[in-house]
Design an enzyme around this catalytic site. Sequence first.
Site, short mmCIF file in Angstrom:
data_model
loop_
_atom_site.label_atom_id
_atom_site.label_comp_id
_atom_site.label_asym_id
_atom_site.label_seq_id
_atom_site.Cartn_x
_atom_site.Cartn_y
_atom_site.Cartn_z
N ASP A 1 -2.60 -5.76 0.33
CA ASP A 1 -1.51 -5.60 1.28
C ASP A 1 -1.96 -4.92 2.56
OD1 ASP A 1 -1.82 -3.20 -0.28
OD2 ASP A 1 0.14 -2.52 0.39
N GLU B 1 -0.95 -0.96 -2.07
CA GLU B 1 -1.74 0.24 -1.78
C GLU B 1 -1.12 1.02 -0.64
OE1 GLU B 1 -4.71 2.72 0.27
OE2 GLU B 1 -3.69 0.98 1.09
#
Length: 160
Positions: free
Chosen positions: A81, A142
């Site tokens: 991400d 994350e």
Amino acid sequence: MIDKKRVLAEFLELIAIPCSTHDERQIGDLLTKRLQELGGTVREDKAGEAIGGNCGNLVADFPATDGLESLPTVMLTAHMDCVEPCAGIHPVIEDGIIRSDGTTILGADDKAGVTAILEVLRQLREHAIPHGPLQVVFTVAEENGVHGSQHLDSSLLHAD
């Protein structure tokens, strides 16, 4: 040995893929395909379901080259991400430096890590470089507090 043109092309391809936290499905599907093409056995855990996302963490195993199975298993990891805004990225390359055009982020965190891992795997394969077992882990979510890692199915991990 590193194929700089391929690395640049792959990095530019990856940063063009929107991958907001909890919406990593598109990049996850592409990475699953790439890891499988490179000889990995890929498993996706249920982290996405646990955190309200649409993709889980990817764990790929790559066998050692013949005779090196007893070496420690090395793990390579990055996350899928990006911070926002990560859609519609328009990179600009000036004097060998890649930047965003200023309207979005660049997305190098962590597409640079993903790109590096994929190139390592390609180099090992293309040049028949002897290696022990490898495990590649690409995590989700994350950027909002490492929630993908917190929900990683540890039963899939065996790296030393």
